[in-house]
Design an enzyme around this catalytic site. Structure first.
Site, PDB file in Angstrom:
ATOM      1  N   ASP A 109      49.474  40.112  42.127  1.00  0.00           N
ATOM      2  CA  ASP A 109      48.403  39.124  41.984  1.00  0.00           C
ATOM      3  C   ASP A 109      48.315  38.523  43.381  1.00  0.00           C
ATOM      4  OD1 ASP A 109      47.073  36.620  41.811  1.00  0.00           O
ATOM      5  OD2 ASP A 109      47.324  36.679  39.642  1.00  0.00           O
ATOM      6  N   HIS A 110      47.315  38.928  44.160  1.00  0.00           N
ATOM      7  CA  HIS A 110      47.396  38.616  45.598  1.00  0.00           C
ATOM      8  C   HIS A 110      47.367  37.111  45.865  1.00  0.00           C
ATOM      9  CE1 HIS A 110      42.943  38.363  45.590  1.00  0.00           C
ATOM     10  NE2 HIS A 110      43.063  37.712  46.727  1.00  0.00           N
ATOM     11  N   HIS A 166      44.479  35.252  38.675  1.00  0.00           N
ATOM     12  CA  HIS A 166      44.648  34.286  39.764  1.00  0.00           C
ATOM     13  C   HIS A 166      44.620  32.843  39.269  1.00  0.00           C
ATOM     14  CE1 HIS A 166      43.919  37.852  41.960  1.00  0.00           C
ATOM     15  NE2 HIS A 166      42.622  37.746  42.112  1.00  0.00           N
TER      16      HIS A 166
HETATM   17  C1  BG6 Z   1      39.919  39.756  43.580  1.00  0.00           C
HETATM   18  C2  BG6 Z   1      38.701  39.934  42.719  1.00  0.00           C
HETATM   19  O1  BG6 Z   1      41.084  39.866  42.822  1.00  0.00           O
HETATM   20  O2  BG6 Z   1      39.882  38.459  44.160  1.00  0.00           O
HETATM   21  C3  BG6 Z   1      37.429  39.732  43.524  1.00  0.00           C
HETATM   22  O3  BG6 Z   1      38.710  41.227  42.149  1.00  0.00           O
HETATM   23  C4  BG6 Z   1      37.460  38.411  44.234  1.00  0.00           C
HETATM   24  O4  BG6 Z   1      36.280  39.827  42.703  1.00  0.00           O
HETATM   25  C5  BG6 Z   1      38.759  38.246  45.000  1.00  0.00           C
HETATM   26  O5  BG6 Z   1      36.366  38.364  45.120  1.00  0.00           O
HETATM   27  C6  BG6 Z   1      38.882  36.850  45.563  1.00  0.00           C
HETATM   28  O6  BG6 Z   1      39.991  36.821  46.416  1.00  0.00           O
HETATM   29  P1  BG6 Z   1      40.058  35.795  47.620  1.00  0.00           P
HETATM   30  O7  BG6 Z   1      41.397  36.066  48.231  1.00  0.00           O
HETATM   31  O8  BG6 Z   1      38.898  36.110  48.518  1.00  0.00           O
HETATM   32  O9  BG6 Z   1      39.944  34.445  46.993  1.00  0.00           O
END
Ligand code: BG6
Length: 516
Positions: A201-202, A264
């Protein structure tokens, strides 16, 4: 050949910390090596790790995907991706050193021959270096292939060796429903031990998300206030100005709830609501987060219309241009009812939080990109000022901004200079950029390092991912096109706006959403 590295003393202390802890010599295998994620995130992250000197001295990268191509062609693509997407301009020696370690293997993911060939390649690395390299398999493919690849890794024997030497990193989404997540977990755990599995989950790799733990547990002053007695409500927003880009195939199957909220945003909620762990070990931290998820009741069908709102963007204006609506985006079916905006009201039913609403909202094509957590305290019990003086008094707010302009703002009431007692809110601000004067590493840099090192703290455990699904699954089912309650065309909001007015319906009386 060892990869040359440029290290700079002044750079991020966290990364500097990582440099000091050695990572075992590793062969990293990326399935889906020509995909968007690999190009935009994984390869640039690997370059930046190489630049910091954080990669192990013995490091090999094998890219696997369907397209036939030679090693040299794949290396050229890697180079191009790194030049286009790296957060820093590449140093030529470091880049060349990294590219030297790259190999490419074409093949379809259900072909056992691919895994036999991969096994030979990995064995060759061991023979060349005279030591057993750790192996990390990164599944960066379309989710349908996760199960297939895991099965093939098991069938070919590549998942076995000592557990500390073989790891599997699995991208999101981890299933598209509770049932699928359970099936995928069962499949993965029939091949690997949980300690070998790293579910991405980045958001957990973002500096600012980790800073929430520092903010809560390295400062004594907030803890006495951090409960239902002082906190009135929590709003968590993940707004994006962009549309779905070229991702219609994935996004139309997912929608905002599955894409951002199930993973997230529930993680962010956990960071706000969790109890202090006894220690910062992977198990203790994840145990505390799972307890929070278990304290959120799965919504009953009858309650869903009152606590969940969805909508789709219509044509509008964004970034100075006219932009199409969701249904006009390339690849989106004209009758799609996939939501590009979702808002929920959740409650964490435990001693600390009972009765405090947690509002979550996520959407594409909103007014701007902002990810923040706004914690509103209860109003003061009595206002002794005159009526005029009291007009500007507002409940204190603590705002944790994750992006952009990462930082923490505390909103206080202050007297306006002058002869009268008039009050208005002012901000006390901490900004990452100005306090640390350094560029934060990308989430994927931290996560790739941690996975290679075998530290699962910032990855989602099997029970955690299922608990997240338990909360979202009833809403996913209720919003499915086949559900009898399905409303036909969805509510719409203009691209570039604040989102649908219906989002106000889930708030309590007198409350409003913060402006995006
Ligand atoms: C990803 C989603 O996990 O997270 C995308 O699949 C989204 O749709 C992105 O744009 C948002 O990540 P960040 O790091 O730009 O907030």
């Amino acid at each position: 050949m060892a990869i040359a590295a440029i290290t700079a003393e002044h750079e991020n202390p966290l990364v500097a910390g990582l440099e000091r802890q050695p990572v075992a010599p590793t062969a990293l295998v990326i399935f889906g090596a020509t995909g968007d994620l690999a190009r935009r995130k994984l390869l640039p992250a690997l370059y930046n790790l190489a630049h910091e000197g954080a990669l192990p001295e013995r490091f090999h990268l094998v890219g696997i995907s369907r397209q036939e191509k030679a090693h040299e062609d794949y290396r050229a693509e890697c180079e191009q991706a790194i030049r286009a997407f790296s957060r820093r301009a590449p140093d030529e020696d470091v880049l060349a050193g990294l590219l030297d370690q790259v190999k490419y293997l074409p093949g379809v993911f259900d072909d056992p021959g691919v895994y036999a060939e991969l096994g030979r390649t990995l064995d060759e690395f061991d023979e060349q270096t005279g030591e057993r390299l750790s192996r990390a398999f990164y599944l960066s493919t379309a989710p349908d292939f996760f199960s297939v690849i895991v099965g093939q890794l098991g069938g070919s024997g590549l998942s076995r060796r000592s557990e500390t030497e073989v790891r599997v990193i699995i991208e999101k989404p981890f299933g598209a429903s509770l049932k699928q997540a359970r099936e995928l977990n069962a499949r993965v755990l029939s091949v690997f031990d949980e300690s070998q599995v790293f579910r991405i989950d980045h958001y957990l790799g973002k500096e600012t998300v980790q800073n929430m733990l520092a903010f809560r547990f390295a400062n004594g002053m907030f803890e006495p206030l951090w409960n239902r007695n002082y906190i009135d409500q929590v709003q968590i927003t993940a707004a994006e100005d962009l549309g779905i880009g070229g991702r219609a195939g994935y996004y139309d199957q997912a929608g905002a709830l599955r894409d951002l909220i199930q993973n997230h945003m529930l993680q962010l909620l956990c960071h706000v609501a969790m109890e202090p762990p006894g220690s910062f070990t992977a198990e203790e931290v994840r145990n505390e987060k799972v307890k929070v998820l278990h304290a959120i009741a799965a919504p009953a069908e009858d309650d869903i219309p009152e606590m969940a709102v969805r909508a789709q963007y219509a044509a509008g204006h964004s970034g100075g241009e006219d932009v199409p609506g969701y249904l006009e985006e390339e690849g989106v079916p004209a009758d799609s009812i996939t939501e590009t905006y979702a808002a929920l009201r959740l409650e964490v039913d435990n001693w600390r939080w009972a009765g405090v609403p947690f509002y979550l909202r996520a959407g594409k094509r909103l007014a701007r990109k902002i990810t923040e957590i706004a914690i509103t305290l209860k109003p003061v019990p009595h206002l002794a000022f005159s009526q005029d003086g009291s007009l500007g008094v507002q409940p204190n707010q603590l705002i944790l901004t994750l992006q952009p302009n990462e930082g923490v703002t505390l909103q206080l009431g202050a007297k306006i200079p002058g002869t009268r007692m008039l009050i208005r809110p002012v901000n006390m601000e901490f900004l990452y950029g100005t306090s640390f004067l350094s560029q934060s590493p990308e989430a994927y840099e931290r996560l790739i390092m941690d996975a290679m090192r075998g530290d699962p703290t910032l990855f989602t455990r099997n029970d955690e991912v299922e608990a997240q699904w338990q909360i979202c699954d009833p809403i996913v089912k209720y919003w499915a096109p086949t559900h009898p309650a399905t409303p036909g065309p969805l509510s719409q909001y203009e691209a570039g706006s604040q989102g649908p007015p219906q989002a106000n319906d889930i708030l309590r009386e007198g409350e409003s959403w913060r402006a995006i």
